[in-house]
Design a protein around this motif. Sequence first.
Motif, PDB file in Angstrom:
ATOM      1  N   LEU A  19       0.831  -1.213   0.000  1.00 56.44           N
ATOM      2  CA  LEU A  19       0.000   0.000   0.000  1.00 56.44           C
ATOM      3  C   LEU A  19       0.858   1.252   0.000  1.00 56.44           C
ATOM      4  N   TYR A  20       2.178   1.051   0.157  1.00 54.45           N
ATOM      5  CA  TYR A  20       3.040   2.149   0.581  1.00 54.45           C
ATOM      6  C   TYR A  20       2.967   3.382  -0.324  1.00 54.45           C
ATOM      7  N   ASP A  21       3.145   3.182  -1.638  1.00 60.77           N
ATOM      8  CA  ASP A  21       3.154   4.348  -2.528  1.00 60.77           C
ATOM      9  C   ASP A  21       1.808   5.077  -2.477  1.00 60.77           C
ATOM     10  N   VAL A  56      19.325   3.428   1.843  1.00 59.36           N
ATOM     11  CA  VAL A  56      19.084   2.630   3.054  1.00 59.36           C
ATOM     12  C   VAL A  56      17.675   2.883   3.581  1.00 59.36           C
ATOM     13  N   GLY A  57      17.017   1.808   4.011  1.00 60.04           N
ATOM     14  CA  GLY A  57      15.604   1.928   4.379  1.00 60.04           C
ATOM     15  C   GLY A  57      14.852   2.340   3.125  1.00 60.04           C
ATOM     16  N   CYS A  58      15.160   1.641   2.029  1.00 55.20           N
ATOM     17  CA  CYS A  58      14.705   2.081   0.689  1.00 55.20           C
ATOM     18  C   CYS A  58      13.199   1.985   0.536  1.00 55.20           C
ATOM     19  N   GLY A  59      12.543   1.141   1.376  1.00 54.92           N
ATOM     20  CA  GLY A  59      11.106   0.961   1.214  1.00 54.92           C
ATOM     21  C   GLY A  59      10.792   0.487  -0.195  1.00 54.92           C
ATOM     22  N   ALA A  60       9.780   1.099  -0.808  1.00 56.30           N
ATOM     23  CA  ALA A  60       9.373   0.704  -2.166  1.00 56.30           C
ATOM     24  C   ALA A  60      10.250   1.365  -3.225  1.00 56.30           C
ATOM     25  N   ARG A  62      11.476   4.574  -3.649  1.00 58.72           N
ATOM     26  CA  ARG A  62      11.201   5.912  -4.203  1.00 58.72           C
ATOM     27  C   ARG A  62      12.470   6.686  -4.599  1.00 58.72           C
ATOM     28  N   TRP A  63      13.453   6.759  -3.676  1.00 58.15           N
ATOM     29  CA  TRP A  63      14.595   7.654  -3.938  1.00 58.15           C
ATOM     30  C   TRP A  63      15.691   6.952  -4.727  1.00 58.15           C
ATOM     31  N   GLY A  64      15.984   5.700  -4.368  1.00 56.73           N
ATOM     32  CA  GLY A  64      17.012   4.970  -5.113  1.00 56.73           C
ATOM     33  C   GLY A  64      16.643   4.851  -6.587  1.00 56.73           C
ATOM     34  N   LEU A  77      18.731  -1.185   0.326  1.00 58.09           N
ATOM     35  CA  LEU A  77      18.802  -1.962   1.568  1.00 58.09           C
ATOM     36  C   LEU A  77      17.559  -1.705   2.403  1.00 58.09           C
ATOM     37  N   ASP A  78      16.982  -2.768   2.898  1.00 60.97           N
ATOM     38  CA  ASP A  78      15.820  -2.612   3.774  1.00 60.97           C
ATOM     39  C   ASP A  78      15.708  -3.858   4.644  1.00 60.97           C
ATOM     40  N   ILE A  79      15.050  -3.696   5.784  1.00 59.09           N
ATOM     41  CA  ILE A  79      14.827  -4.839   6.664  1.00 59.09           C
ATOM     42  C   ILE A  79      13.603  -5.642   6.198  1.00 59.09           C
ATOM     43  N   SER A  80      12.753  -5.012   5.397  1.00 59.76           N
ATOM     44  CA  SER A  80      11.489  -5.652   5.004  1.00 59.76           C
ATOM     45  C   SER A  80      11.612  -6.290   3.615  1.00 59.76           C
ATOM     46  N   SER A 126      19.446  -5.379   8.516  1.00 65.63           N
ATOM     47  CA  SER A 126      19.106  -4.337   9.466  1.00 65.63           C
ATOM     48  C   SER A 126      20.260  -3.349   9.510  1.00 65.63           C
ATOM     49  N   LEU A 127      19.908  -2.071   9.559  1.00 72.08           N
ATOM     50  CA  LEU A 127      20.943  -1.034   9.529  1.00 72.08           C
ATOM     51  C   LEU A 127      21.950  -1.182  10.656  1.00 72.08           C
ATOM     52  N   ASP A 128      21.537  -1.782  11.773  1.00 74.64           N
ATOM     53  CA  ASP A 128      22.511  -1.873  12.866  1.00 74.64           C
ATOM     54  C   ASP A 128      23.424  -3.091  12.756  1.00 74.64           C
ATOM     55  N   GLY A 143      19.093   7.956   3.052  1.00 77.61           N
ATOM     56  CA  GLY A 143      18.104   7.240   3.864  1.00 77.61           C
ATOM     57  C   GLY A 143      16.955   8.183   4.166  1.00 77.61           C
ATOM     58  N   GLN A 144      15.861   8.055   3.433  1.00 75.06           N
ATOM     59  CA  GLN A 144      14.701   8.932   3.607  1.00 75.06           C
ATOM     60  C   GLN A 144      13.586   8.183   4.325  1.00 75.06           C
ATOM     61  N   GLY A 145      12.723   8.936   5.015  1.00 71.72           N
ATOM     62  CA  GLY A 145      11.622   8.291   5.732  1.00 71.72           C
ATOM     63  C   GLY A 145      12.114   7.729   7.058  1.00 71.72           C
ATOM     64  N   ASP A 146      13.215   8.263   7.549  1.00 75.43           N
ATOM     65  CA  ASP A 146      13.683   8.072   8.936  1.00 75.43           C
ATOM     66  C   ASP A 146      14.067   6.645   9.324  1.00 75.43           C
ATOM     67  N   SER A 149      15.725   6.239  12.676  1.00 75.70           N
ATOM     68  CA  SER A 149      14.850   6.388  13.848  1.00 75.70           C
ATOM     69  C   SER A 149      14.185   5.078  14.241  1.00 75.70           C
ATOM     70  N   SER A 150      13.988   4.171  13.275  1.00 73.76           N
ATOM     71  CA  SER A 150      13.319   2.910  13.631  1.00 73.76           C
ATOM     72  C   SER A 150      14.309   1.754  13.776  1.00 73.76           C
ATOM     73  N   THR A 151      15.586   2.101  13.884  1.00 73.02           N
ATOM     74  CA  THR A 151      16.623   1.100  14.084  1.00 73.02           C
ATOM     75  C   THR A 151      16.798   0.855  15.582  1.00 73.02           C
TER      76      THR A 151
HETATM   77  C1  SAM Z   1       9.092   5.247   6.210  1.00 76.23           C
HETATM   78  S1  SAM Z   1       9.824   4.015   5.210  1.00 76.23           S
HETATM   79  C2  SAM Z   1      10.693   4.988   4.019  1.00 76.23           C
HETATM   80  C3  SAM Z   1      10.903   4.290   2.705  1.00 76.23           C
HETATM   81  C4  SAM Z   1      11.626   5.125   1.635  1.00 76.23           C
HETATM   82  N1  SAM Z   1      12.959   5.469   2.052  1.00 76.23           N
HETATM   83  C5  SAM Z   1      10.845   6.357   1.279  1.00 76.23           C
HETATM   84  O1  SAM Z   1      11.262   7.462   1.667  1.00 76.23           O
HETATM   85  O2  SAM Z   1       9.810   6.236   0.601  1.00 76.23           O
HETATM   86  C6  SAM Z   1      11.136   3.416   6.244  1.00 76.23           C
HETATM   87  C7  SAM Z   1      11.806   2.193   5.699  1.00 76.23           C
HETATM   88  O3  SAM Z   1      12.904   1.872   6.548  1.00 76.23           O
HETATM   89  C8  SAM Z   1      12.929   0.465   6.732  1.00 76.23           C
HETATM   90  N2  SAM Z   1      13.623   0.181   8.007  1.00 76.23           N
HETATM   91  C9  SAM Z   1      13.160   0.457   9.245  1.00 76.23           C
HETATM   92  N3  SAM Z   1      14.043   0.033  10.161  1.00 76.23           N
HETATM   93  C10 SAM Z   1      15.080  -0.518   9.475  1.00 76.23           C
HETATM   94  C11 SAM Z   1      16.298  -1.146   9.864  1.00 76.23           C
HETATM   95  N4  SAM Z   1      16.614  -1.303  11.152  1.00 76.23           N
HETATM   96  N5  SAM Z   1      17.133  -1.577   8.913  1.00 76.23           N
HETATM   97  C12 SAM Z   1      16.819  -1.442   7.587  1.00 76.23           C
HETATM   98  N6  SAM Z   1      15.661  -0.874   7.170  1.00 76.23           N
HETATM   99  C13 SAM Z   1      14.810  -0.402   8.098  1.00 76.23           C
HETATM  100  C14 SAM Z   1      11.472   0.050   6.741  1.00 76.23           C
HETATM  101  O4  SAM Z   1      11.295  -1.328   6.446  1.00 76.23           O
HETATM  102  C15 SAM Z   1      10.891   0.968   5.678  1.00 76.23           C
HETATM  103  O5  SAM Z   1      10.908   0.382   4.402  1.00 76.23           O
END
Ligand code: SAM
Length: 289
Positions: A19-21, A56-60, A62-64, A77-80, A126-128, A143-146, A149-151
């Motif tokens: 659903l993300y986009d 990093v945290g590329c999600g769907a 968008r930026w890469g 790179l993404d955890i999901s 995982s980023l860590d 790394g957009q969309g924080d 912060s969720s690491t």
């Molecule tokens: C809010 S989304 C942003 C996606 C994309 N960067 C954008 O701006 O559209 C955050 C992304 O970070 C990923 N993410 C969160 N914690 C992470 C971690 N510890 N390691 C890698 N990816 C992580 C999530 O799975 C998610 O795809």
Amino acid sequence: MPGRGRSPVERYHDRVAGLYDGIYDGDLYWEAVFALTWRNILRHLPKDQATPCLDVGCGAGRWGLRLVRSGYPVDFLDISQKMLDRTADKLGALGKPFVHLDCLGAPSRPAVGVGRPGRGLLWRASLDDLCALPAGSYGFIVGQGDPLSSTEKPGRAFKEIARLLRPGGVVLLSVDNRLQGIHHYFQAGDVSGLEKFLRTGRALWLTDNPDERYVLHMFTPGQLRAMCRERGLEWLGLIGKTVLPLRRFKELLADPEKRGTLLRLEESLHGEEALLANAAHLEFAARKG
Ligand SMILES: C[S@@+](CC[C@H](N)C(=O)[O-])C[C@H]1O[C@@H](n2cnc3c(N)ncnc32)[C@H](O)[C@@H]1O
């Protein structure tokens, strides 16, 4: 996957990946934020289009993917896994090759034989814990969309990101702004919660499903500067997104002329220290010496 359950952050992002986009499409505020984000990326993106980039945290994607379309070699790179699958679909649609590499299924160790960075590697990690990725691989990490912060361990994640940068390479990351979290505690009348939050910067991502709740780390501008200093990175600057109340008054963005003026004003003010507290997100850039 035997032996390893998904973390709450993976569960949440796996669920919303499809659903993300659509969450952001057509929203006047987010479209404005994306325009501002791309312009800030262009400010920091190396001019040499052969520079390998990592989203990093590329999600769907968008930026890469915008970097790919601009001619840069990009890894993701993404955890999901579900988010990476969305990115893979889009790379496929562009006729670009990609390779899935999973660092989460097995104990992490340096990957061998992955070849040149920027060939469409889709790292599930995982980023860590990025030890599978070779040091000094990338000239630009975004790394957009924080995602920081969720690491679970943002300090360690930032150290890992810095390790992946080449000398002269630039990192550009958005994070949640701790100064914005303050309002929530006042609204709830929760003074001891406020004190704890300001000390730790930790808050809970409140989704309906308790299995998808994870800790968010919110940062202050001073902390971000200190983090870069500790890693020996040169501070290139910080902006707030957004310092003007564009979300509250997003209907103003429907008028192209007003939108143009507001975005110009936002860009003229978004580096002003005094206005950073207004912004939900902070975005900082730093360079490896
Ligand atoms: C809010 S989304 C942003 C996606 C994309 N960067 C954008 O701006 O559209 C955050 C992304 O970070 C990923 N993410 C969160 N914690 C992470 C971690 N510890 N390691 C890698 N990816 C992580 C999530 O799975 C998610 O795809």
